[in-house]
Motif scaffolding. Structure first.
Motif, PDB file in Angstrom:
ATOM      1  N   LEU A  60       1.624  -0.176  -4.360  1.00 58.94           N
ATOM      2  CA  LEU A  60       2.133   0.024  -3.008  1.00 58.94           C
ATOM      3  C   LEU A  60       2.322   1.516  -2.691  1.00 58.94           C
ATOM      4  N   GLU A  61       2.830   2.258  -3.680  1.00 57.19           N
ATOM      5  CA  GLU A  61       3.042   3.692  -3.472  1.00 57.19           C
ATOM      6  C   GLU A  61       1.719   4.415  -3.248  1.00 57.19           C
ATOM      7  N   GLN A  68      -1.038   7.778   4.533  1.00 58.30           N
ATOM      8  CA  GLN A  68      -0.548   9.098   4.937  1.00 58.30           C
ATOM      9  C   GLN A  68      -1.683  10.116   4.972  1.00 58.30           C
ATOM     10  N   GLU A  69      -2.587  10.042   3.990  1.00 56.12           N
ATOM     11  CA  GLU A  69      -3.754  10.937   3.981  1.00 56.12           C
ATOM     12  C   GLU A  69      -4.661  10.662   5.176  1.00 56.12           C
ATOM     13  N   LYS A 164       5.219  -0.759   7.997  1.00 53.55           N
ATOM     14  CA  LYS A 164       5.239  -2.008   7.230  1.00 53.55           C
ATOM     15  C   LYS A 164       5.222  -1.733   5.729  1.00 53.55           C
ATOM     16  N   GLN A 165       4.390  -0.758   5.317  1.00 53.78           N
ATOM     17  CA  GLN A 165       4.319  -0.421   3.891  1.00 53.78           C
ATOM     18  C   GLN A 165       5.632   0.161   3.399  1.00 53.78           C
ATOM     19  N   GLY A 166       6.285   0.937   4.266  1.00 50.45           N
ATOM     20  CA  GLY A 166       7.590   1.479   3.903  1.00 50.45           C
ATOM     21  C   GLY A 166       8.596   0.374   3.651  1.00 50.45           C
ATOM     22  N   GLN A 172      10.122  -3.925  -2.611  1.00 53.42           N
ATOM     23  CA  GLN A 172       9.594  -3.997  -3.976  1.00 53.42           C
ATOM     24  C   GLN A 172      10.452  -3.180  -4.934  1.00 53.42           C
ATOM     25  N   ARG A 173      10.970  -2.039  -4.477  1.00 53.25           N
ATOM     26  CA  ARG A 173      11.861  -1.242  -5.327  1.00 53.25           C
ATOM     27  C   ARG A 173      13.125  -2.029  -5.660  1.00 53.25           C
TER      28      ARG A 173
END
Length: 376
Positions: A60-61, A68-69, A164-166, A172-173
């Protein structure tokens, strides 16, 4: 493919391999025994959940970094497009000003002021070219505006994905920390109860003996396969990979670091009871590359009770080496590897207190003190 794309693909493959190994391990356990209440079995399940959660977290990270890229690239691309668009708008504005100043009489004056028919035709051709240039200018402007709108929509999509990924990363963390806490709570409960600690220590000794049985079984199956297909091209099974190596210098160190737990009787670092330790523990930072101590064939690549993720190498002459508590492996069963090749990474899977490599030397199923075989 960019570097981060390659890393995402690699992490995805690693996640699939990990889930496959855990699935195979649980299938074997169900086949071998109906007992599901063993302490090591519960620790293994908790550790496996932790390992899978950690792997998904890494994936996920990386995916978040990729988005972001992409956003950074789109920002730069849109900035370049904006400059080109502004240039086209300026040119078009200048053209409109000229048309407003001179109007259509400019074209008639140019034609009637021609000295000859040939010059008039040439002037008409130039006017037509000028008209086509104006049309092309408008088309270019429309294309740039469409590209900018497409980039803007893509950017909006990427930003929504990033949000959403955040959220997924945050959840998940929490799951990962929760799985670690579950393992720690369970082990802490074992430590507090002497009877449970002694039971767990006995199970760990039984697991060490089971590894020996596993090695003998795998070697027997390997010899049977070689006997059935000795003509298979490229097969190197049964070879002596220790040629020229004596007992005191038979194996290279798989990782460099201090020995935190020696071979033989010891107080178990988790259960705090006296038990037998079948190898040595070499401390190393998480993710440190683990090298093959000598050339050999991969006899086993998977998960074993109490050992976590494990690689076992067959070196010939009945010698084998065991590499346990790995965070990931980089080889396949049946693969021939050269001494020094990376076969996995240091982790803390299985029954362990922290990051280190558990390293064993075995002759048949019998454990030997690795320090008697490692190079000085």
């Amino acid at each position: 493919m960019s570097d981060i794309d390659a890393r995402i693909a690699e992490e995805e493959q690693r996640r699939k391999r990990l889930e496959g190994r855990i699935s195979d391990y649980r299938t074997r356990i169900r086949e071998l025994t109906t007992k599901v209440d063993t302490l090591l079995g519960q620790i293994d399940r908790l550790q496996q959940n932790e390992a899978v959660a950690g792997q998904e977290l890494s994936l996920l990270e990386l995916q978040r970094r990729k988005v972001q890229e992409d956003i950074a690239f789109l920002n730069a691309e849109m900035a370049r497009e904006r400059i080109k668009l502004n240039e086209l708008v300026d040119r078009l504005q200048n053209r409109v000003v000229d048309m407003y100043k001179y109007g259509e009489t400019e074209e008639l004056n140019l034609l009637f002021g021609s000295a000859s028919t040939f010059e008039a035709l040439e002037s008409l051709h130039l006017l037509r070219m000028l008209s086509r240039h104006d049309e092309l200018l408008l088309m270019q402007l429309q294309d740039r505006m469409r590209e900018m709108e497409l980039s803007r929509r893509t950017m909006d999509d990427h930003r929504a994905r990033l949000v959403k990924q955040g959220e997924a990363l945050k959840a998940q963390r929490i799951r990962y920390r929760g799985s670690i806490q579950q393992t720690n709570n369970f082990i802490g409960n074992i430590r507090k109860q002497k009877a449970l600690a002694e039971k767990a220590a006995r199970e760990m000794e039984a697991a060490q003996k089971a590894v020996g049985h596993t090695i003998l079984t795998l070697m027997r199956r390997k010899k049977e396969r070689e006997a059935q297909a000795p003509q298979v091209k490229g097969r190197r099974g049964g070879g002596d990979y220790l040629a020229g190596r004596g007992r005191g210098s038979m194996f290279d160190w798989p990782v460099r670091g201090p020995i935190t737990s020696a071979f033989g009787r010891r107080v178990h670092p988790i259960f705090k009871t006296k038990s037998f330790h079948s190898g040595i523990d070499i401390s190393a930072p998480p993710g440190t590359a683990v090298a093959a101590a000598a050339s050999g064939e991969v006899l086993f690549d998977g998960w074993l009770r109490g050992y976590g993720q494990v690689v076992i190498l067959d070196h010939g002459r009945n010698y084998s080496t065991v590499y346990a508590h790995l965070s990931s492996t980089a080889v396949r069963e049946g693969q021939v590897v050269q001494a020094g090749r990376t076969i996995g990474r240091v982790g803390k899977t299985g029954t362990t207190t922290g990051y280190h490599l558990h390293f064993e030397v075995r002759v048949g199923s019998e454990v030997k003190n690795p320090l008697d075989y490692l190079k000085r």
